[in-house]
Write an enzyme that holds these catalytic residues in place. Sequence first.
Site, PDB file in Angstrom:
ATOM      1  CB  SER A  80       7.704   4.514  -9.848  1.00 16.74           C
ATOM      2  OG  SER A  80       8.375   3.409 -10.455  1.00 16.74           O
ATOM      3  N   GLY A  81       5.426   2.193  -8.570  1.00 18.71           N
ATOM      4  CA  GLY A  81       4.261   1.105  -9.019  1.00 18.71           C
ATOM      5  C   GLY A  81       3.320   1.924  -8.620  1.00 18.71           C
ATOM      6  CE  LYS A  85      14.681  -2.856  -6.804  1.00 17.54           C
ATOM      7  NZ  LYS A  85      15.253  -3.618  -5.863  1.00 17.54           N
ATOM      8  CG  ASP A 144      15.644  -3.825  -2.284  1.00 13.56           C
ATOM      9  OD1 ASP A 144      15.203  -4.376  -3.066  1.00 13.56           O
ATOM     10  OD2 ASP A 144      15.811  -2.410  -2.922  1.00 13.56           O
ATOM     11  CB  ALA A 183      -1.526  -6.212 -12.941  1.00 16.13           C
ATOM     12  CB  ALA A 239       1.616   1.560  -3.861  1.00 17.77           C
ATOM     13  N   GLY A 279      -7.197  -7.939 -14.048  1.00 22.14           N
ATOM     14  CA  GLY A 279      -8.058  -6.681 -13.588  1.00 22.14           C
ATOM     15  C   GLY A 279      -8.176  -6.445 -12.027  1.00 22.14           C
ATOM     16  NE  ARG A 305      -5.482 -15.256  -8.255  1.00 16.53           N
ATOM     17  CZ  ARG A 305      -5.198 -14.105  -8.734  1.00 16.53           C
ATOM     18  NH1 ARG A 305      -4.075 -13.550  -8.162  1.00 16.53           N
ATOM     19  NH2 ARG A 305      -5.807 -13.327  -9.592  1.00 16.53           N
TER      20      ARG A 305
HETATM   21  C1  LIG Z   1       2.480 -10.806 -13.445  1.00 14.73           C
HETATM   22  C2  LIG Z   1       1.512 -10.389 -12.579  1.00 14.73           C
HETATM   23  C3  LIG Z   1       0.049 -10.129 -12.694  1.00 14.73           C
HETATM   24  C4  LIG Z   1      -0.444  -9.597 -11.661  1.00 14.73           C
HETATM   25  N1  LIG Z   1      -1.957  -9.479 -12.085  1.00 14.73           N
HETATM   26  C5  LIG Z   1      -2.750  -8.796 -11.155  1.00 14.73           C
HETATM   27  C6  LIG Z   1      -3.974  -8.505 -11.275  1.00 14.73           C
HETATM   28  O1  LIG Z   1      -4.802  -8.800 -12.535  1.00 14.73           O
HETATM   29  N2  LIG Z   1      -4.794  -7.972 -10.533  1.00 14.73           N
HETATM   30  C7  LIG Z   1      -4.369  -7.472  -9.357  1.00 14.73           C
HETATM   31  O2  LIG Z   1      -5.128  -6.912  -8.308  1.00 14.73           O
HETATM   32  N3  LIG Z   1      -3.047  -7.574  -9.011  1.00 14.73           N
HETATM   33  C8  LIG Z   1      -2.018  -8.468  -9.821  1.00 14.73           C
HETATM   34  N4  LIG Z   1      -1.060  -8.579  -9.703  1.00 14.73           N
HETATM   35  C9  LIG Z   1      -0.154  -8.000  -8.347  1.00 14.73           C
HETATM   36  C10 LIG Z   1      -0.128  -6.549  -8.324  1.00 14.73           C
HETATM   37  O3  LIG Z   1       0.448  -6.205  -9.719  1.00 14.73           O
HETATM   38  C11 LIG Z   1       0.715  -6.063  -7.287  1.00 14.73           C
HETATM   39  O4  LIG Z   1       0.081  -6.306  -5.917  1.00 14.73           O
HETATM   40  C12 LIG Z   1       0.802  -4.512  -7.175  1.00 14.73           C
HETATM   41  O5  LIG Z   1       1.192  -4.026  -8.579  1.00 14.73           O
HETATM   42  C13 LIG Z   1       1.886  -4.067  -6.210  1.00 14.73           C
HETATM   43  O6  LIG Z   1       2.110  -2.591  -6.598  1.00 14.73           O
HETATM   44  P1  LIG Z   1       3.213  -1.693  -5.734  1.00 14.73           P
HETATM   45  O7  LIG Z   1       3.274  -0.350  -6.261  1.00 14.73           O
HETATM   46  O8  LIG Z   1       3.031  -1.942  -4.327  1.00 14.73           O
HETATM   47  O9  LIG Z   1       4.256  -2.378  -6.053  1.00 14.73           O
HETATM   48  P2  LIG Z   1       5.200  -2.551  -7.552  1.00 14.73           P
HETATM   49  O10 LIG Z   1       4.225  -2.113  -8.608  1.00 14.73           O
HETATM   50  O11 LIG Z   1       5.914  -3.735  -7.604  1.00 14.73           O
HETATM   51  O12 LIG Z   1       6.310  -1.164  -7.398  1.00 14.73           O
HETATM   52  C14 LIG Z   1       7.148  -1.236  -6.613  1.00 14.73           C
HETATM   53  C15 LIG Z   1       8.327  -0.236  -6.815  1.00 14.73           C
HETATM   54  O13 LIG Z   1       9.236   0.073  -5.826  1.00 14.73           O
HETATM   55  C16 LIG Z   1      10.572   0.226  -6.517  1.00 14.73           C
HETATM   56  N5  LIG Z   1      11.627  -0.037  -5.582  1.00 14.73           N
HETATM   57  C17 LIG Z   1      11.524  -1.414  -4.778  1.00 14.73           C
HETATM   58  N6  LIG Z   1      12.744  -1.425  -3.974  1.00 14.73           N
HETATM   59  C18 LIG Z   1      13.164  -0.218  -4.448  1.00 14.73           C
HETATM   60  C19 LIG Z   1      14.410   0.423  -3.746  1.00 14.73           C
HETATM   61  N7  LIG Z   1      15.253  -0.018  -2.941  1.00 14.73           N
HETATM   62  N8  LIG Z   1      14.683   1.953  -4.023  1.00 14.73           N
HETATM   63  C20 LIG Z   1      14.098   2.403  -5.022  1.00 14.73           C
HETATM   64  N9  LIG Z   1      12.790   1.903  -5.773  1.00 14.73           N
HETATM   65  C21 LIG Z   1      12.294   0.466  -5.179  1.00 14.73           C
HETATM   66  C22 LIG Z   1      10.379  -0.844  -7.725  1.00 14.73           C
HETATM   67  O14 LIG Z   1      11.216  -0.487  -8.676  1.00 14.73           O
HETATM   68  C23 LIG Z   1       8.882  -0.186  -8.035  1.00 14.73           C
HETATM   69  O15 LIG Z   1       8.956   0.742  -8.873  1.00 14.73           O
HETATM   70  C24 LIG Z   1      -0.018  -9.248 -10.531  1.00 14.73           C
HETATM   71  C25 LIG Z   1       1.238  -9.136 -10.240  1.00 14.73           C
HETATM   72  C26 LIG Z   1       2.154  -9.782 -11.361  1.00 14.73           C
HETATM   73  C27 LIG Z   1       3.538 -10.017 -10.867  1.00 14.73           C
END
Ligand SMILES: Cc1cc2nc3c(=O)[nH]c(=O)nc-3n(C[C@H](O)[C@H](O)[C@H](O)COP(=O)(O)OP(=O)(O)OC[C@H]3O[C@@H](n4cnc5c(N)ncnc54)[C@H](O)[C@@H]3O)c2cc1C
Length: 349
Positions: free
Chosen positions: A35-36, A57, A231, A68, A38, A71, A298
């Site tokens: 639920s990120g 999860k 995972d 994040a 993506a 930006g 970075r």
């Molecule tokens: C502190 C911080 C600051 C950042 N700042 C920036 C920024 O300014 N600009 C930028 O472009 N990027 C930034 N990033 C990077 C960016 O946040 C990530 O690249 C992006 O949010 C990834 O999104 P996602 O949806 O792929 O993953 P996530 O947002 O991590 O979501 C993953 C989801 O999958 C779920 N999940 C995982 N495993 C399971 C499972 N087995 N069963 C059920 N659910 C599961 C998790 O619970 C979560 O909901 C930052 C990252 C961090 C940590």
Amino acid sequence: MTEQREQNAIGERYLLNFNTDDIPYEFYDVVIIGSGIAGVYTALSIPKTANVLIITKETIEINNSVLAQGGIAVSLDQHDSPELHFKDTIYAGAGLCNDTSVKVLVSEAAENIATLCLYGVNFDRDETRRLSLTREGAHSVNRIIHTGDATGKEVCDTLVSAVSDLENVTIKECTYAIDIITENNVAKGVLTTDAGAKQPKAYYAPVVVCASGGYGRLYTKTTNPEVATGDGAALAFRAGAELMDLEFVQFHPTVLFHPQNNSFLISEAVRGEGALLRNINGERFMPTYHDMAELAPRDIVSRAIFQEMQRTKAQHVYLDITHKDRDFLKRRFPTIFNKCLSYGIDMSK
Ligand SMILES: Cc1cc2nc3c(=O)[nH]c(=O)nc-3n(C[C@H](O)[C@H](O)[C@H](O)COP(=O)(O)OP(=O)(O)OC[C@H]3O[C@@H](n4cnc5c(N)ncnc54)[C@H](O)[C@@H]3O)c2cc1C
């Protein structure tokens, strides 16, 4: 699937022993793991005629996306272009980036930002109502749109609110994906468990989207929340997916160094607004490492900090933005300013 993986499939294909005839199940058109940004953005992009399930999860807001700060990079300025954004990104990637992926990133950024704005994401704007652009590392022009220093929270809150209004989308929190169920190497659904469950449950769908984020938690020091354990990558691998470039994990150069908190990110946007890195002796060091100084890519800034700490036998360096006005810092970085203040650190002094 390779021969070796076929063999593994006999004994080690799934983490649990289960019989699909004996466990509860539901049917959907699409199951999204995660639920990120993506996962939620994908759910919003699917036609409303499809029944979509998002499983996550933890609670919906526990993910990297919400954290994040700085930006999102997008070429909007009149002196900018997708071509320049491409060039800067390839340079920052030290020639290791996949050109095709970078082209998609830079050429589709603007239209997706426009979509976020249509959903109601409230990015900061200048006096002419244009999106405010700031600078971050390795970018040759200002191209980072932001909402103060809490961009991820603004984007996630808006998208989660939009997806929660959709009748075709079901969200199941605290539901852990254990494995992708496959038949003849084709994904058929997801095997899950939830808190207190006595047996696993299957969610079947012809389409399974694995948007389960990264694996920063594999490292002792990380800014990632507890859910980032990788995972999702592992269950996709067991199901036969080909994984690539797993060695590329980003180490963000600056986090708070404090006995009570050493995982709070200090956004690169702070350097973008002029903060200088100084070693333990108060000496600015980045110009000796790279022409772009504090705004070098970075990985270069991270290695320079590490080297400087080793050279001066120190456990930290300083990030100095005391030359900026206190009111500006409070307004531009409210989250970081208040977090630092809660530990007795005033960014302006
Ligand atoms: C502190 C911080 C600051 C950042 N700042 C920036 C920024 O300014 N600009 C930028 O472009 N990027 C930034 N990033 C990077 C960016 O946040 C990530 O690249 C992006 O949010 C990834 O999104 P996602 O949806 O792929 O993953 P996530 O947002 O991590 O979501 C993953 C989801 O999958 C779920 N999940 C995982 N495993 C399971 C499972 N087995 N069963 C059920 N659910 C599961 C998790 O619970 C979560 O909901 C930052 C990252 C961090 C940590």
